[in-house]
Design an enzyme around this catalytic site. Structure first.
Site, PDB file in Angstrom:
ATOM      1  N   GLU A 117      -4.096   1.932  -7.236  1.00  9.28           N
ATOM      2  CA  GLU A 117      -4.447   3.193  -6.357  1.00  9.28           C
ATOM      3  C   GLU A 117      -3.316   4.343  -6.630  1.00  9.28           C
ATOM      4  O   GLU A 117      -2.389   4.181  -5.864  1.00  9.28           O
ATOM      5  CB  GLU A 117      -4.132   2.441  -4.792  1.00  9.28           C
ATOM      6  CG  GLU A 117      -5.503   1.525  -4.507  1.00  9.28           C
ATOM      7  CD  GLU A 117      -5.522   1.652  -2.868  1.00  9.28           C
ATOM      8  OE1 GLU A 117      -6.710   1.523  -2.737  1.00  9.28           O
ATOM      9  OE2 GLU A 117      -4.567   1.824  -2.144  1.00  9.28           O
ATOM     10  N   HIS A 129       0.847  -1.178  -0.100  1.00  7.62           N
ATOM     11  CA  HIS A 129      -0.103  -0.037  -0.044  1.00  7.62           C
ATOM     12  C   HIS A 129       1.060   1.281  -0.048  1.00  7.62           C
ATOM     13  O   HIS A 129       1.832   1.209   0.815  1.00  7.62           O
ATOM     14  CB  HIS A 129      -0.997   0.235   0.998  1.00  7.62           C
ATOM     15  CG  HIS A 129      -1.909   1.074   1.229  1.00  7.62           C
ATOM     16  ND1 HIS A 129      -1.700   2.376   1.485  1.00  7.62           N
ATOM     17  CD2 HIS A 129      -3.202   1.100   0.943  1.00  7.62           C
ATOM     18  CE1 HIS A 129      -2.690   3.153   1.484  1.00  7.62           C
ATOM     19  NE2 HIS A 129      -3.600   2.379   0.935  1.00  7.62           N
TER      20      HIS A 129
HETATM   21  P1  PGA Z   1      -9.690   6.174   0.221  1.00  4.53           P
HETATM   22  O1  PGA Z   1      -8.280   4.925   0.712  1.00  4.53           O
HETATM   23  O2  PGA Z   1     -10.738   4.963  -0.125  1.00  4.53           O
HETATM   24  O3  PGA Z   1     -10.001   6.466   1.623  1.00  4.53           O
HETATM   25  O4  PGA Z   1      -9.131   6.958  -0.624  1.00  4.53           O
HETATM   26  C1  PGA Z   1      -8.054   3.925  -0.251  1.00  4.53           C
HETATM   27  C2  PGA Z   1      -6.816   3.375   0.104  1.00  4.53           C
HETATM   28  O5  PGA Z   1      -5.952   3.946   0.802  1.00  4.53           O
HETATM   29  O6  PGA Z   1      -6.845   1.993   0.228  1.00  4.53           O
END
Ligand code: PGA
Length: 250
Positions: free
Chosen positions: A160, A88
């Site tokens: 992401e 992440h």
């Molecule tokens: P968010 O986070 O939906 O609050 O943007 C997603 C993540 O960090 O996995």
């Protein structure tokens, strides 16, 4: 998949899941996963024993045991969780995890029969300098570099973009077109290295400010198979709304 990050203690998590189980009693064909803090995993795995809701971890160390003060291992998580989020952006940028470490974690996950959810994504400045495709390629192939081709189908990739994550300062909302473009890059890289079959079948999640208002558009973005949800997964109504949308889209 809800990524709860460092939120909800054991009691809070347990109450949330009781309510969630009641609200989403009937569903098929979609997978609902929550990733609470490590301390919650043992009690929640008992609570969810007969439930369809699956558990994910947020991180672990790649050695199975030994002199690694403060760590927990994938070997310990084995049997408790079905998934683990790996790489992440908060692990990459706050805890300085690089692709080498992330690759070892992906391998440790597979070794311990846990599905890794390998997170990749460019920062805002990387995007503005036109480096998105290179960053995605490096993080994707770097993250997969410690496993053999036969294990690549056991991996889930989560795209992401760091600039779209809700806790990022001045977070922006990614458009389906922007996401589709990167998903194409991901699948093209997978195809080049591992072949068309793997490239088409590796599930790709999108994460970054997913809300009930945009979940439908993201779930119907070409090449996207699911969502990794941070902030909205902490609010029961929003998470259940997104699950309802996923059921409908499916
Ligand atoms: P968010 O986070 O939906 O609050 O943007 C997603 C993540 O960090 O996995």
């Amino acid at each position: 998949m809800g990524n709860w990050k460092l939120n909800f203690n054991v009691g809070e998590a347990s109450i949330y899941l009781h309510k969630l189980q009641k609200k989403i009693a009937n569903y098929r064909d979609i997978e609902v996963v929550v990733a609470p803090t490590s301390l919650c995993l043992q009690p929640l795995s008992l609570q969810l024993e007969r439930s369809k809701i699956k558990l994910g971890a947020q991180n672990a160390f790649y050695q199975d045991f030994g002199a690694y003060t403060g760590e927990i291992s994938f070997a310990e998580l084995r049997g408790l969780v079905d998934y683990c989020i790996i790489g992440h952006s908060e692990r990459r940028y706050i805890f300085h995890e690089d692709d080498k470490m992330i690759a070892k974690k992906v391998a440790a996950c597979i070794r311990n029969k846990i599905t890794p959810v390998l997170c990749i994504g460019e920062t805002e400045s990387e995007r503005s300098f036109g480096e998105t495709a290179d960053v995605i390629k490096d993080q994707l192939l770097g993250g997969l570099s410690e496993i053999g081709v036969e294990d690549v189908p056991k991996v889930i990739v989560a795209y992401e973009p760091v600039w779209a994550i809700s806790s990022t300062k001045d977070a922006k909302i990614a458009t389906p077109d922007e996401i589709a473009e990167v998903v194409e890059i991901i699948r093209a890289n997978l195809k080049e290295v591992y072949g068309a079959d793997i490239s088409e079948n590796v599930p790709i999640l999108f994460g970054g400010s997913v809300k009930p208002t945009n979940a439908g558009a993201y779930l119907t973005t070409p090449g996207i198979n699911g969502l990794l949800i941070g902030g909205a997964s902490l609010i029961l109504e929003q998470f259940t709304d997104i699950i309802e949308i996923a059921k409908r889209v499916k």
